[in-house]
Design a protein around this motif. Structure first.
Motif, PDB file in Angstrom:
ATOM      1  N   VAL A 310      -3.294   7.196  -3.630  1.00 55.67           N
ATOM      2  CA  VAL A 310      -3.012   6.973  -2.196  1.00 55.67           C
ATOM      3  C   VAL A 310      -1.561   7.372  -1.896  1.00 55.67           C
ATOM      4  N   ALA A 311      -0.640   6.938  -2.766  1.00 50.27           N
ATOM      5  CA  ALA A 311       0.778   7.264  -2.561  1.00 50.27           C
ATOM      6  C   ALA A 311       1.011   8.772  -2.716  1.00 50.27           C
ATOM      7  N   ALA A 312       0.329   9.381  -3.688  1.00 49.46           N
ATOM      8  CA  ALA A 312       0.502  10.830  -3.905  1.00 49.46           C
ATOM      9  C   ALA A 312       0.032  11.619  -2.686  1.00 49.46           C
ATOM     10  N   ASP A 313      -1.087  11.188  -2.099  1.00 49.23           N
ATOM     11  CA  ASP A 313      -1.592  11.883  -0.896  1.00 49.23           C
ATOM     12  C   ASP A 313      -0.536  11.851   0.211  1.00 49.23           C
ATOM     13  N   ALA A 314       0.098  10.680   0.397  1.00 49.46           N
ATOM     14  CA  ALA A 314       1.122  10.560   1.449  1.00 49.46           C
ATOM     15  C   ALA A 314       2.332  11.436   1.126  1.00 49.46           C
ATOM     16  N   CYS A 315       2.688  11.508  -0.158  1.00 49.09           N
ATOM     17  CA  CYS A 315       3.837  12.354  -0.552  1.00 49.09           C
ATOM     18  C   CYS A 315       3.529  13.836  -0.298  1.00 49.09           C
ATOM     19  N   GLU A 325       6.066   9.645   6.087  1.00 47.59           N
ATOM     20  CA  GLU A 325       4.622   9.394   6.185  1.00 47.59           C
ATOM     21  C   GLU A 325       4.311   7.978   5.691  1.00 47.59           C
ATOM     22  N   PRO A 326       3.493   7.241   6.440  1.00 48.98           N
ATOM     23  CA  PRO A 326       3.131   5.888   5.990  1.00 48.98           C
ATOM     24  C   PRO A 326       2.220   5.940   4.767  1.00 48.98           C
ATOM     25  N   ILE A 327       2.348   4.938   3.912  1.00 48.71           N
ATOM     26  CA  ILE A 327       1.426   4.791   2.770  1.00 48.71           C
ATOM     27  C   ILE A 327       0.641   3.513   3.022  1.00 48.71           C
ATOM     28  N   GLU A 328      -0.637   3.691   3.318  1.00 50.09           N
ATOM     29  CA  GLU A 328      -1.434   2.520   3.683  1.00 50.09           C
ATOM     30  C   GLU A 328      -2.290   2.085   2.512  1.00 50.09           C
ATOM     31  N   MET A 329      -1.793   1.094   1.793  1.00 48.75           N
ATOM     32  CA  MET A 329      -2.454   0.622   0.583  1.00 48.75           C
ATOM     33  C   MET A 329      -3.163  -0.689   0.884  1.00 48.75           C
ATOM     34  N   PRO A 330      -4.501  -0.727   0.719  1.00 46.63           N
ATOM     35  CA  PRO A 330      -5.197  -1.999   0.964  1.00 46.63           C
ATOM     36  C   PRO A 330      -4.748  -3.087  -0.007  1.00 46.63           C
ATOM     37  N   VAL A 331      -5.014  -4.330   0.352  1.00 49.31           N
ATOM     38  CA  VAL A 331      -4.657  -5.469  -0.511  1.00 49.31           C
ATOM     39  C   VAL A 331      -5.463  -5.357  -1.820  1.00 49.31           C
TER      40      VAL A 331
END
Ligand code: NAP
Length: 339
Positions: A310-315, A325-331
């Motif tokens: 998820v973080a790599a996609d945002a990067c 870019e926001p990093i939207e990580m679910p709980v």
């Protein structure tokens, strides 16, 4: 109990893992191998001096009764298929990074593992098993520098081949920082931005090098990472954490220091494999121990693989847009929080 392992993908790291599983670690034996290239697999078996059956079909290897657990070291885009098949067969699986090449692919694995009801997946992120990172984490967890505020990292490689492109600086290289820093700081990421300094003349036309990735975490820590994959001088991994009461540095790998010929000298490694060689051993021993104990208590979970993706996609998006870019990580689901 000896864990009987089937390995899918007998290329560079596959062969190294077969060696350690066969001759170095305790409690495992490689009994089956698969590779898209039969000759490569058979030559590896011969060179490593093991008795392992070659399966032309990776799915037959996964289902084979003599295989207790699967190690996936094939090309990244095949990982999701083989990990999902292992879960479907109820077999523990160690998958080299990336867990899948998309965040959705990782999520599919997370969903399948939760539906199975028991952890089966360990992802091959080895840095949390490296003794220098462990020392740094211990210092932070002991509160030696108070609350971390700012982190400066370097991920430098001497050179890369012509197939390496700008986004690979994230998905192949920085992915290791994305994993280890989450673990180091007990935190998740909130946003990413990428800046391109002046380009080195040593990089190909299709590679922006160096790059700087700036992450902000949920706790507000800012992480600044310089990625420079044509730095020429060595394979150099650095991490400095600035806290309220001091600075903690990732220890340098052990190297002899010389005072010689009017110089004070200390070597820098050139080969990435040597920097983390011990960590690979500890990581795979942890997999064997996780499986034989019936509890996955060590190593990166499928959720960790998903979080990194998820973080790599945002990067990668930040590379393209130049924006924060926001990093939207679910709980984190309770299933993974039990770790
Ligand atoms: P590699 O040398 O290219 O080995 C991959 C092997 O898998 C090759 O023999 C390849 O065959 C084979 N393969 C490709 N598609 C396959 C399929 N459908 N079924 C079975 N085998 C298949 O690559 P590598 O460097 O070992 O990397 C393998 C994986 O490990 C990658 O995901 C990489 O990111 C990861 N890795 C992780 C680290 C780490 O630090 N954790 C380090 C290195 C690599 P062909 O060559 O014929 O395509």
């Amino acid at each position: 109990m000896t864990l009987k392992i089937g390995v899918i993908g007998t290329g560079a790291i596959g062969q190294e893992h077969i060696e350690r599983l066969s001759h170095k670690l305790i409690g495992s034996r490689v009994v089956a191998v698969n590779d898209i290239n039969e000759q490569v697999a058979k030559e590896a078996v011969k060179r490593i001096s093991i008795e392992a059956k070659f399966y032309a079909d990776p799915h037959k290897l996964i289902k084979a009764t003599e295989v207790d657990a699967v190690v996936v070291t094939s090309w990244g885009p095949t990982h999701e298929e083989f990990v999902l098949a292992s879960i479907a067969a109820g077999k523990p699986v160690f998958c080299e990074k990336p867990l899948a090449v998309t965040a959705q692919g990782c999520k599919n694995i997370v969903d399948a593992e939760i539906a199975h009801g028991k952890r089966l997946v360990q992802v091959g992120f080895m840095r949390p098993f490296d003794s220098t990172y462990r020392q740094l984490k211990q210092a932070l967890d002991n509160g030696e520098i108070g609350q971390p505020l700012l982190v400066n990292c370097k991920h430098f490689n001497p050179e890369v081949d012509d197939s390496y492109k700008t986004d690979m600086a994230i998905v192949d290289t920085f992915i290791h920082e994305l994993d280890v820093l989450r673990w180091l700081l007990n935190d998740d990421y909130k946003s990413a931005r990428v800046i391109y300094p002046r380009k080195t003349s040593k990089a190909s036309s299709h590679l922006a090098d160096p790059q700087i990735v700036i992450l902000e975490t949920v706790k507000g820590i800012v992480i600044n990472t310089e990625i420079f994959v044509n730095c020429r001088y060595g394979y150099d991994i650095q991490c400095e954490v600035i806290g309220e009461d001091g600075i903690a540095y990732l220890p340098e790998p052990n190297q002899v220091t010389f005072r010689k010929a009017a110089n004070l000298q200390r070597g820098i490694l050139m080969d990435w494999k040597k920097r983390f060689i011990d960590a690979y051993d500890v990581e795979l021993q942890a997999f064997i121990n996780n499986v034989t104990s019936g509890e996955f208590t060590q190593g990166a979970s499928a959720w960790d693989g998903y979080a990194a993706a998820v973080a790599a996609d945002a990067c990668v998006k930040a590379q393209q847009t130049g924006n924060i870019e926001p990093i939207e990580m679910p709980v984190t689901p309770a299933f993974y929080a039990q770790k």
